[in-house]
Scaffold this motif. Structure first.
Motif, short mmCIF file in Angstrom:
data_model
loop_
_atom_site.label_atom_id
_atom_site.label_comp_id
_atom_site.label_asym_id
_atom_site.label_seq_id
_atom_site.Cartn_x
_atom_site.Cartn_y
_atom_site.Cartn_z
N LEU A 22 31.62 37.03 29.89
CA LEU A 22 30.65 35.95 29.69
C LEU A 22 30.94 34.77 30.61
O LEU A 22 30.03 34.17 31.20
N GLU A 23 32.21 34.45 30.74
CA GLU A 23 32.59 33.31 31.57
C GLU A 23 32.29 33.56 33.05
O GLU A 23 31.78 32.68 33.76
N LYS A 24 32.58 34.77 33.53
CA LYS A 24 32.43 35.10 34.94
C LYS A 24 31.04 35.61 35.30
O LYS A 24 30.73 35.81 36.47
N ASP A 25 30.21 35.87 34.28
CA ASP A 25 28.90 36.50 34.51
C ASP A 25 29.07 37.86 35.18
O ASP A 25 28.41 38.18 36.17
N HIS A 26 29.98 38.65 34.60
CA HIS A 26 30.27 39.98 35.11
C HIS A 26 30.14 41.02 34.00
O HIS A 26 30.45 40.74 32.83
N LEU A 27 29.73 42.21 34.36
CA LEU A 27 29.97 43.40 33.54
C LEU A 27 31.28 43.99 34.02
O LEU A 27 31.56 44.00 35.23
N ILE A 28 32.11 44.48 33.11
CA ILE A 28 33.45 44.94 33.46
C ILE A 28 33.68 46.32 32.86
O ILE A 28 33.32 46.59 31.72
N ILE A 29 34.31 47.19 33.64
CA ILE A 29 34.67 48.53 33.17
C ILE A 29 36.07 48.85 33.67
O ILE A 29 36.62 48.16 34.54
N GLY A 30 36.69 49.89 33.13
CA GLY A 30 38.06 50.25 33.47
C GLY A 30 38.18 51.26 34.61
O GLY A 30 37.40 51.24 35.55
N TRP A 31 39.21 52.13 34.51
CA TRP A 31 39.52 53.14 35.53
C TRP A 31 39.76 52.49 36.89
O TRP A 31 39.33 52.98 37.94
N ALA A 32 40.46 51.34 36.86
CA ALA A 32 40.63 50.53 38.07
C ALA A 32 41.47 51.21 39.15
O ALA A 32 41.33 50.91 40.34
N LYS A 33 42.37 52.13 38.75
CA LYS A 33 43.23 52.78 39.74
C LYS A 33 42.49 53.83 40.56
O LYS A 33 43.01 54.30 41.57
N ALA A 34 41.31 54.19 40.13
CA ALA A 34 40.50 55.19 40.85
C ALA A 34 39.72 54.49 41.96
O ALA A 34 38.49 54.41 41.95
N GLU A 35 40.44 53.99 42.94
CA GLU A 35 39.81 53.23 44.02
C GLU A 35 38.98 54.17 44.91
O GLU A 35 39.34 55.34 45.12
N GLY A 36 37.89 53.68 45.42
CA GLY A 36 37.07 54.46 46.34
C GLY A 36 35.78 54.99 45.75
O GLY A 36 35.00 55.65 46.44
N LEU A 37 35.51 54.70 44.49
CA LEU A 37 34.31 55.24 43.83
C LEU A 37 33.02 54.60 44.31
O LEU A 37 31.93 55.13 44.05
N LEU A 38 33.12 53.49 45.05
CA LEU A 38 31.92 52.81 45.53
C LEU A 38 31.34 53.46 46.78
O LEU A 38 30.24 53.08 47.21
N ASP A 39 32.04 54.41 47.35
CA ASP A 39 31.56 55.09 48.56
C ASP A 39 30.24 55.81 48.26
O ASP A 39 30.20 56.76 47.47
N PRO A 40 29.12 55.40 48.86
CA PRO A 40 27.82 56.00 48.55
C PRO A 40 27.69 57.45 49.01
O PRO A 40 26.77 58.16 48.59
#
Length: 341
Positions: A22-40
C-alpha cells in the motif's frame, strides 16, 4: 477489450507485506530467487524450469514447479494494465488497478519480494469489508494459493467498489441491501447448525446447491464406497470441458472447527477414488481450523488438486445469493432437505 480480474495474496515466504504494498503502490509476489522470469522470449517450459532449479530441484516430478510457475506466469504474463486485483486481508480486502508491467528489484531478493508491479489502489486505499462481497467472490478470495484468476467476477468486484463508495458518500440503499443479505445469511446459517438436519440431509442439501450452481447430475457416494469423497458433481465449462468436483461433507457446529484430518480424508479420496477430480471441496456448516487451512495449502503447493474449503457462512451465502429455494424443498417426513429430482 474488457479488463480481467485476479486475486493475489501478498505474503511472500509467509511474511505479510500488504502494508508495504500500500505504501509503495506495488503488487508484490515471491519466488525472488528465480531471476530471469521477465524475459519475454521464455516459453512455459523454460519459465517453469527456472523456478524448478531454484525451488524444486529435488522434486521427483514437476507438480511443485508447475504450481509455483502458474502463479508467477499469472503475475508476469496474464495481468495487464487496467486489470483489477483483489488483495484479501483478514476480514477485509483491498482492490487495485494494475498500472504497469512487472519489474524486478534485486535489492528485495533477501526479503523474497523482488518481483513487483505498479498499482493504483482504489477506494482511497481503504479496505472493503468482506461482507460487501457476494458468495462467488468470497469463495475466490479464500483460495490458499498465492493467486487466482477472477476475470469472471469483475462485475462483482466493481459492485463492491460502488457499495463502498456509496456508503462513504452517505448513501443508504446499498447498505440496506447489504444488511438484508447479511440477515438472510445469518438466519440460514442458524438453520444449518441448529435446525432439524442430520448428516444425510446435509449431503442432500449440498447436492441440491451444486445442482443449482449448474452441476450435471451430482451424485452422493454410498457409505459403503466412501473413500473420502461424499459427493461427485460434474460441471461442463463452455458446454464442452468436463470439470469434476469431489466433495467431503461435514455437518459440524461452529466449535470445535473442522481439522486437518478431514482435509486429508478428502485428498485421499481424490487420489484413490474412481473419478478424476479436478477440484476438491470440503463443505461444512461449521468453521475450519488453521491446521485445516494449512493442510489444504500444503497439498496444493505440492502440486495437488486445488482444494476449496467452504465454511458454514459461505455455504449459507451460496444459498441466499443463488435463490436455491427453487431447487430445495422440505422433506415432509423428518423436516430435512432434499433436492427435486
Amino acid at each position: 477489450m474488457a479488463r480481467n480480474g485476479f486475486v493475489l495474496r501478498i505474503a511472500p515466504s509467509g511474511e505479510d507485506r500488504v502494508s508495504e504494498a500500500l505504501e509503495k503502490d506495488h503488487l508484490i509476489i515471491g519466488w525472488a530467487k528465480a531471476e530471469g522470469l521477465l524475459d519475454p522470449k521464455l516459453e512455459w517450459e523454460g519459465f517453469r524450469e527456472i523456478i524448478r532449479k531454484k525451488y524444486h530441484a529435488h522434486d521427483k516430478d514437476l507438480r511443485g514447479a508447475g504450481s509455483a510457475g502458474g502463479h508467477m506466469w499469472r503475475f508476469i504474463r496474464d495481468m495487464e494494465v487496467g486489470d483489477l486485483v483483489v488483495v484479501p486481508y483478514g476480514s477485509e480486502f483491498y482492490v487495485g488497478e494494475v498500472k504497469g508491467n512487472a519489474f524486478y528489484d534485486p535489492s528485495k531478493v533477501d526479503e523474497d519480494s523482488a518481483y513487483r508491479r505498479p498499482v493504483h489502489w482504489l477506494n482511497g486505499k481503504i479496505p472493503i469489508p468482506r461482507t460487501y462481497a457476494k458468495s462467488a467472490l468470497l469463495s475466490r478470495m479464500k483460495t490458499r494459493g498465492t493467486s487466482a484468476y477472477a476475470g469472471d467476477l469483475v462485475q462483482e468486484i466493481e459492485d463492491c467498489l460502488d457499495v463502498a463508495q456509496s456508503i462513504a458518500d452517505g448513501g443508504t440503499q446499498p447498505s440496506i441491501e447489504t444488511d438484508l443479505r447479511n440477515k438472510l445469511i445469518e438466519t440460514t446459517l442458524k438453520e444449518l447448525r441448529t435446525g432439524r438436519m442430520e448428516d444425510y440431509g446435509f449431503e442432500e442439501l449440498i447436492k441440491a446447491v451444486l445442482r443449482g450452481l449448474g452441476a450435471v447430475d451430482p451424485k452422493i457416494v454410498p457409505r459403503s464406497k466412501d473413500k473420502g469423497i461424499d459427493i461427485y458433481a460434474t460441471f461442463l465449462v463452455a458446454g464442452a470441458f468436463r470439470q469434476v468436483v469431489g466433495v467431503q461433507a461435514k455437518h459440524f457446529q461452529a466449535d470445535p472447527p473442522v481439522g486437518a484430518d478431514v482435509v486429508r480424508q478428502l485428498t485421499r479420496g481424490i487420489e484413490e477414488g474412481s473419478e478424476r477430480v479436478t477440484l476438491g471441496m470440503v463443505v461444512t456448516s461449521g468453521n475450519f481450523s488453521q491446521e485445516a487451512e494449512d493442510e489444504a495449502r500444503h497439498y496444493e503447493e505440492g502440486g495437488g488438486t486445488p482444494i476449496e474449503l467452504v465454511d458454514g457462512e459461505q455455504f449459507a451465502g451460496l444459498i441466499v445469493d443463488h435463490g436455491l429455494n427453487r431447487v430445495i424443498r422440505p422433506v415432509e417426513s423428518g423436516g430435512n432437505y432434499a433436492s427435486d429430482g
